[in-house]
Write a protein that holds these residues in place. Structure first.
Motif, PDB file in Angstrom:
ATOM      1  N   GLY A 335      28.530  65.880   5.192  1.00 22.00           N
ATOM      2  CA  GLY A 335      29.012  65.559   6.314  1.00 22.00           C
ATOM      3  C   GLY A 335      30.469  64.880   6.291  1.00 22.00           C
ATOM      4  N   ASP A 336      30.970  64.895   5.675  1.00 22.65           N
ATOM      5  CA  ASP A 336      32.677  64.751   5.634  1.00 22.65           C
ATOM      6  C   ASP A 336      33.758  65.387   5.664  1.00 22.65           C
ATOM      7  OD1 ASP A 336      31.203  61.834   5.418  1.00 22.65           O
ATOM      8  OD2 ASP A 336      31.541  61.865   3.361  1.00 22.65           O
ATOM      9  N   HIS A 352      34.665  59.929   7.187  1.00 26.60           N
ATOM     10  CA  HIS A 352      33.013  60.243   6.635  1.00 26.60           C
ATOM     11  C   HIS A 352      32.542  60.511   7.747  1.00 26.60           C
ATOM     12  CE1 HIS A 352      34.377  58.546   3.037  1.00 26.60           C
ATOM     13  NE2 HIS A 352      35.088  57.340   3.705  1.00 26.60           N
ATOM     14  N   ASN A 353      31.540  60.430   7.823  1.00 26.94           N
ATOM     15  CA  ASN A 353      30.334  61.039   8.447  1.00 26.94           C
ATOM     16  C   ASN A 353      31.223  62.105   9.811  1.00 26.94           C
ATOM     17  OD1 ASN A 353      28.565  60.062   7.012  1.00 26.94           O
ATOM     18  ND2 ASN A 353      28.915  58.001   8.143  1.00 26.94           N
ATOM     19  N   ASN A 355      30.188  64.924  11.145  1.00 26.06           N
ATOM     20  CA  ASN A 355      28.998  65.382  11.740  1.00 26.06           C
ATOM     21  C   ASN A 355      27.924  64.575  11.046  1.00 26.06           C
ATOM     22  OD1 ASN A 355      31.071  67.679  11.784  1.00 26.06           O
ATOM     23  ND2 ASN A 355      29.359  67.734  13.678  1.00 26.06           N
ATOM     24  N   GLU A 356      26.857  63.813  11.362  1.00 29.81           N
ATOM     25  CA  GLU A 356      25.489  64.086  11.149  1.00 29.81           C
ATOM     26  C   GLU A 356      24.696  65.213  10.442  1.00 29.81           C
ATOM     27  OE1 GLU A 356      23.084  62.137  14.262  1.00 29.81           O
ATOM     28  OE2 GLU A 356      24.103  60.235  14.319  1.00 29.81           O
ATOM     29  N   ASP A 377      24.169  68.318  13.357  1.00 30.97           N
ATOM     30  CA  ASP A 377      24.455  68.474  15.117  1.00 30.97           C
ATOM     31  C   ASP A 377      23.744  68.872  15.695  1.00 30.97           C
ATOM     32  OD1 ASP A 377      26.210  67.690  14.187  1.00 30.97           O
ATOM     33  OD2 ASP A 377      26.659  65.526  14.782  1.00 30.97           O
TER      34      ASP A 377
END
Length: 565
Positions: A335-336, A352-353, A355-356, A377
């Motif tokens: 997700g990174d 970081h993150n 996207n979920e 997501d």
């Protein structure tokens, strides 16, 4: 004897310093007598009782030998005895001033006069505007100006491409290409050669003619699922689940550039690159390197000339997508999102993150400063990245939620971001509204973006429907969008019809404007002949409104009626 308007200050506190706004500013081209005459009524008024009073204007006679008046007159006079203007500046200074304008302001400047039109049209800033948005035109010699009359200038290329980009909001036609026997996982549009390359679960690469919609070549089965395809005018690369890269070199004189069928006996026209230990999921090219990402949690950078691996970029999860721009390459793993320096292989930034869940797709603007991610997501985020930012500074500048399922693929062609999803829909997003119009020469190398609130969700400009589900790949060209999915059908959304309609509408507007200007010119010429034309027009209008029947036409008509009686 000449008169000068000179301000007389009244009762200022001694502790207040002289303001720079109190200096006298001569108005070029305006006689001093006119200025003084127009200011007489103001001189008769009494000053205000406030602590800081206004300046009154008095008439002070100037002698013929006054050095101040001579100096002011000399400063105001240009080389031809006229007041100095913008066009009297050196050419280098004018060029630097125009370089500070953006495309819209430079276009407005070109409409001011014939001289400004020539200066703004031939300015090299149009090349920067074009290349920053779409890159150098493929297969095009340097556009010229005066010395190359048969070629288009950079301004004409920019206006044409900008006009073409607006066609995606108009009418379109849909064309389906049948040939694959199973789902299509990868599509790629080579706009310069008008070719489409597709691959999927049936393990073959198909080449299509973009204009005719016909299959022109089919490769031999590669023995694995094709998950990624990329190409340019010299090289075609495909990757799949067997962890190798299948490459074809362009053959000079070949009708379709690449011989993917293997009929031509040329051992140097195709080769394979081995090195990954897992399925290849994404590919990209630049002028000297090949980029490949895999589920072995690495991105490999290959030398195109020597066909060897130069560098390996290790990640902490499966690599889903990548996009090189300039001296950096961006990739998504898990997700990174990561940004790497190509030359040193150092990690520059981690988002970081992004996207979920997994970030399945990634694309960037041509300059590389705008980065778009889409993932599991169903959301699309836009980030602005630079060389001096760290992970804490990068936040989403805009967010879109156009899909109800995972976003499998993203493509960018200024100003449009195109996304495909498992919900069977394609979203078109226009990023022009998020870009600031004002750009200086120092900030032109990086797009200026309007920051929005973190919770704000931007709506997409258009949604295209027609597939059942699972559109795995999408690509965009100058006036076409190509996609492929689980149905095994290649679908082309052709917007050239909207472009033709827009051109006809623009031609009609030009004709109407020309007729309006011609009527205006005739009206001005009639008015310049004297007051008689005005009196005649006023009388004719009065007769039409009041319905008078005392005119010559009505009197003759009455006489003819009496004679008939």
């Amino acid at each position: 004897m000449a008169l000068e308007c000179r301000g007389i200050e009244e009762s200022f506190p001694e502790k207040l310093a002289a303001s720079p706004w109190d200096e006298e500013v001569p108005l070029a081209g305006v006689p001093s007598e006119v200025l003084c005459a127009s200011s007489k009524p103001k001189c008769s008024k009494k000053p205000s009782s406030k602590s800081i009073t206004r300046k009154s204007v008095s008439l002070v006679p100037l002698k013929k030998g006054d050095s101040k008046s001579e100096r002011t007159t000399a400063d105001e006079a240009g080389p031809n005895g006229q007041p100095p203007s913008f066009t009297d500046l050196p050419a280098t200074v004018v060029s630097e001033i125009l370089q500070c304008l953006d495309a819209k302001d430079l276009g407005i400047i070109s409409c001011v006069s014939t001289l400004f039109n020539s200066l703004a049209s031939d300015h090299y800033g149009w090349k920067d505007f074009y290349c920053d948005r779409w890159g150098p035109p493929p297969g095009l010699n340097p556009p010229a100006g005066p010395g190359f009359p048969n070629q288009k200038s950079w301004r004409e290329l920019f206006v044409e491409r900008e006009f073409r980009s607006k066609s995606f909001m108009g009418r379109y036609s849909i064309e389906d290409l049948h040939g694959h026997t199973e789902a299509v996982r990868a599509v790629f549009l080579l706009q310069s050669a008008k070719l489409i390359f597709t691959g999927g679960y049936d393990s073959v690469i198909r080449m299509w003619d973009m204009e005719e919609g016909l299959s022109v070549a089919v490769s031999r089965p590669l023995g694995c699922t094709i998950r990624a395809i990329t190409a340019d005018s010299e090289l075609l690369v495909a990757g799949g689940t067997d962890a190798f890269l299948q490459c074809w070199r362009a053959i000079e004189g070949h009708p379709h550039m690449f011989d993917i069928t293997g009929i031509t006996v040329n051992h140097n026209s195709n080769f394979r690159l081995w090195g990954h230990e897992g399925p290849v999921t994404c590919l990209a090219l630049d002028s000297t390197r090949i980029y490949s990402g895999s589920w072995d949690m690495s991105v490999r950078i290959w030398d195109r000339t020597h066909s060897k691996c130069l560098r390996t970029l290790s990640h902490g999860d499966w690599v889903w997508s990548l996009a090189p721009r300039g001296g950096t390459v961006a990739s998504t793993a898990g997700g990174d999102a990561y940004i790497w320096n190509i030359d040193t292989g150092c990690l520059m930034t981690v988002i970081h993150n992004a996207n979920e869940g997994n970030a399945y797709s990634l694309t960037r603007s041509h300059l590389g400063d705008l980065l778009f991610t889409g993932g599991e997501d169903g959301m699309i985020h836009m980030y602005q990245v630079s060389h001096d930012c760290d992970a804490e500074d990068i936040k989403p500048l805009a967010t879109w939620i156009p899909h109800t399922g995972p976003v499998h693929s993203l493509a960018f062609e200024f100003p449009w971001v195109v996304s495909s999803s498992s919900d069977g829909r394609i979203a078109l997003i226009d990023v022009r509204k998020l870009l600031k119009s004002g750009q200086s020469s120092t900030s032109r190398q990086q797009s200026q973006v309007k920051r929005s609130t973190p919770d704000a969700v931007e709506p997409p400009q258009r949604m295209l429907h027609g597939f059942g589900c699972n559109i795995f790949s999408v690509d965009i060209g100058a006036d076409r969008i190509i996609c492929g999915g689980e149905e095994g059908i290649i679908r082309i959304w052709n917007f050239s019809q909207a472009l033709e309609v827009a051109k006809r509408a623009q031609a009609l507007r030009s004709v109407r404007l020309e007729n309006r200007m011609r009527r205006r010119k005739v009206q001005i010429e009639m008015c310049s002949n004297g007051a008689r034309a005005d009196q005649c027009s006023v009388a004719a209008r009065r007769n039409q409104l009041n319905g008078e029947r005392s005119g010559v036409w009505h009197s003759k008509r009455g006489m003819s009626g009496k004679l008939k009686a």
